[in-house]
Design a protein around this motif. Structure first.
Motif, PDB file in Angstrom:
ATOM      1  N   GLU A  37      45.555  41.257  30.994  1.00 40.51           N
ATOM      2  CA  GLU A  37      44.700  40.732  32.058  1.00 40.51           C
ATOM      3  C   GLU A  37      45.534  40.272  33.248  1.00 40.51           C
ATOM      4  OE1 GLU A  37      40.545  39.260  30.059  1.00 40.51           O
ATOM      5  OE2 GLU A  37      42.126  37.759  30.294  1.00 40.51           O
ATOM      6  N   GLN A  38      46.650  39.598  32.997  1.00 43.76           N
ATOM      7  CA  GLN A  38      47.474  39.121  34.112  1.00 43.76           C
ATOM      8  C   GLN A  38      48.021  40.283  34.931  1.00 43.76           C
ATOM      9  OE1 GLN A  38      47.710  35.824  35.140  1.00 43.76           O
ATOM     10  NE2 GLN A  38      48.407  36.942  36.943  1.00 43.76           N
ATOM     11  N   ASP A  39      48.456  41.355  34.260  1.00 40.29           N
ATOM     12  CA  ASP A  39      48.925  42.543  34.991  1.00 40.29           C
ATOM     13  C   ASP A  39      47.811  43.107  35.863  1.00 40.29           C
ATOM     14  OD1 ASP A  39      51.434  42.340  33.854  1.00 40.29           O
ATOM     15  OD2 ASP A  39      51.106  43.941  32.381  1.00 40.29           O
ATOM     16  N   MET A  69      40.272  43.303  39.573  1.00 39.38           N
ATOM     17  CA  MET A  69      41.025  42.319  38.791  1.00 39.38           C
ATOM     18  C   MET A  69      40.967  42.551  37.290  1.00 39.38           C
ATOM     19  SD  MET A  69      39.972  38.793  40.793  1.00 39.38           S
ATOM     20  CE  MET A  69      40.900  37.710  39.698  1.00 39.38           C
ATOM     21  N   PHE A  70      39.879  43.156  36.797  1.00 36.62           N
ATOM     22  CA  PHE A  70      39.682  43.263  35.345  1.00 36.62           C
ATOM     23  C   PHE A  70      39.339  44.662  34.858  1.00 36.62           C
ATOM     24  CE2 PHE A  70      38.853  38.820  36.419  1.00 36.62           C
ATOM     25  CZ  PHE A  70      39.690  38.180  35.515  1.00 36.62           C
ATOM     26  N   GLY A  71      39.168  45.625  35.742  1.00 36.63           N
ATOM     27  CA  GLY A  71      38.684  46.952  35.379  1.00 36.63           C
ATOM     28  C   GLY A  71      39.624  47.796  34.543  1.00 36.63           C
ATOM     29  N   GLN A  72      40.906  47.480  34.526  1.00 34.49           N
ATOM     30  CA  GLN A  72      41.833  48.221  33.672  1.00 34.49           C
ATOM     31  C   GLN A  72      41.763  47.749  32.222  1.00 34.49           C
ATOM     32  OE1 GLN A  72      45.749  47.904  35.427  1.00 34.49           O
ATOM     33  NE2 GLN A  72      45.008  48.636  37.405  1.00 34.49           N
ATOM     34  N   VAL A  73      41.157  46.555  32.026  1.00 38.83           N
ATOM     35  CA  VAL A  73      41.107  45.954  30.688  1.00 38.83           C
ATOM     36  C   VAL A  73      39.696  45.991  30.101  1.00 38.83           C
ATOM     37  CG1 VAL A  73      41.564  43.840  29.366  1.00 38.83           C
ATOM     38  CG2 VAL A  73      43.057  44.452  31.290  1.00 38.83           C
ATOM     39  N   TRP A  74      38.678  45.755  30.923  1.00 37.20           N
ATOM     40  CA  TRP A  74      37.305  45.617  30.427  1.00 37.20           C
ATOM     41  C   TRP A  74      36.363  46.610  31.105  1.00 37.20           C
ATOM     42  CZ3 TRP A  74      36.829  42.658  26.330  1.00 37.20           C
ATOM     43  CH2 TRP A  74      37.742  41.616  26.133  1.00 37.20           C
ATOM     44  N   ASP A  75      35.498  47.252  30.341  1.00 35.59           N
ATOM     45  CA  ASP A  75      34.569  48.206  30.944  1.00 35.59           C
ATOM     46  C   ASP A  75      33.413  47.526  31.676  1.00 35.59           C
ATOM     47  OD1 ASP A  75      32.832  47.484  28.878  1.00 35.59           O
ATOM     48  OD2 ASP A  75      32.855  49.437  27.915  1.00 35.59           O
ATOM     49  N   TRP A  76      33.186  46.234  31.438  1.00 33.37           N
ATOM     50  CA  TRP A  76      32.124  45.514  32.144  1.00 33.37           C
ATOM     51  C   TRP A  76      32.614  44.863  33.434  1.00 33.37           C
ATOM     52  CZ3 TRP A  76      34.485  40.981  32.120  1.00 33.37           C
ATOM     53  CH2 TRP A  76      35.130  40.528  30.963  1.00 33.37           C
ATOM     54  N   ALA A  77      33.849  45.058  33.802  1.00 27.76           N
ATOM     55  CA  ALA A  77      34.377  44.464  35.028  1.00 27.76           C
ATOM     56  C   ALA A  77      33.549  44.925  36.226  1.00 27.76           C
ATOM     57  CB  ALA A  77      35.840  44.853  35.216  1.00 27.76           C
ATOM     58  N   ASN A 135      33.156  37.356  32.027  1.00 30.98           N
ATOM     59  CA  ASN A 135      34.366  36.553  31.878  1.00 30.98           C
ATOM     60  C   ASN A 135      35.191  36.704  33.144  1.00 30.98           C
ATOM     61  OD1 ASN A 135      36.510  35.017  30.786  1.00 30.98           O
ATOM     62  ND2 ASN A 135      36.131  35.853  28.747  1.00 30.98           N
ATOM     63  N   GLY A 136      36.190  35.857  33.288  1.00 31.80           N
ATOM     64  CA  GLY A 136      37.073  35.916  34.443  1.00 31.80           C
ATOM     65  C   GLY A 136      36.516  35.230  35.669  1.00 31.80           C
ATOM     66  N   ASN A 137      35.476  34.433  35.507  1.00 32.66           N
ATOM     67  CA  ASN A 137      34.815  33.819  36.656  1.00 32.66           C
ATOM     68  C   ASN A 137      35.704  32.837  37.407  1.00 32.66           C
ATOM     69  OD1 ASN A 137      31.895  34.815  36.676  1.00 32.66           O
ATOM     70  ND2 ASN A 137      32.246  34.313  34.527  1.00 32.66           N
ATOM     71  N   GLY A 138      36.427  31.993  36.703  1.00 31.12           N
ATOM     72  CA  GLY A 138      37.312  31.045  37.369  1.00 31.12           C
ATOM     73  C   GLY A 138      38.427  31.747  38.122  1.00 31.12           C
ATOM     74  N   ARG A 139      39.022  32.727  37.491  1.00 29.27           N
ATOM     75  CA  ARG A 139      40.116  33.470  38.133  1.00 29.27           C
ATOM     76  C   ARG A 139      39.601  34.230  39.350  1.00 29.27           C
ATOM     77  NH1 ARG A 139      42.084  35.973  32.522  1.00 29.27           N
ATOM     78  NH2 ARG A 139      39.850  35.727  32.182  1.00 29.27           N
TER      79      ARG A 139
END
Length: 199
Positions: A37-39, A69-77, A135-139
């Motif tokens: 996720e950080q990457d 920010m999250f599409g490489q890790v999660w399909d719901w990004a 998820n990832g709302n704060g970030r």
């Protein structure tokens, strides 16, 4: 079961269908997930700060940023959540409330309603309050605030990364202070959140 989906007590847990959205099959531990996720977040930040879009205060930009920010890790990004959470508004209200937030923020900027720090932190707080994504709302909200504060010409936020004051030394304490500041903002006291953003 591994610690892969173990969240802090005050974090938003994923429902099983959202857990199934993990794209990277090599991830087996929470440390693996955090690193991936950080990457992805770093790549998303690079995309966002290179962006030449005239207006970042739109639903379309917000969704695109979450996807970057999250599409490489999660399909719901980049997709709004469809389930209730322990924080945030009802899913059916997300689209309307998010659009209203960006309209409000654009008005605040155009009319210089608040000082830059308060304006950017208010945007951040309301995004977290709506909690539009699984998820990832704060970030995501911190990134939106970072982009806005930059466009307003103010110094960047640290979000607690300047921890040489002897007060905060671990991520758990930092998170507690952040959550406490968010709760104060729920009661319209933004000073702790501004202070945290500048810590």
């Amino acid at each position: 079961m591994s610690d892969l989906f173990q969240e802090p007590d005050d974090a938003t847990p994923l429902v099983p269908a959202e857990r199934d959205g993990l794209k990277l099959t090599w991830i087996t531990t929470r440390a693996d997930l955090n690193a991936a996720e950080q990457d992805n977040i770093d790549a998303g930040a690079a995309w966002a700060f290179r962006s030449r879009r005239a207006n970042i205060l739109t639903v379309a930009f917000s969704i695109a940023l979450h996807r970057q920010m999250f599409g490489q890790v999660w399909d719901w990004a980049g997709h709004y959540r469809t389930t209730e959470r322990n924080i945030g508004i009802a899913p059916y209200r997300i689209g309307t409330e998010t659009a209203q937030l960006f309209d409000d923020a654009a008005f605040w900027v155009a009319n210089e309603t608040y000082e830059p720090d308060e304006l950017a932190v208010s945007l951040h707080h309301r995004l977290v309050f709506v909690h539009p994504f699984p998820n990832g709302n704060g970030r995501h909200a911190r990134m939106m605030a970072d982009l806005l504060i930059r466009r307003l010409g103010a110094p960047p936020f640290s979000w607690g990364s300047n921890r040489d004051d002897g007060v905060i030394h671990d991520i758990g304490e930092l998170r507690k202070r952040y959550v406490s500041a968010l709760r104060a903002a729920d009661g319209n006291d933004y000073e702790p959140l501004i202070a945290f953003a500048r810590l």
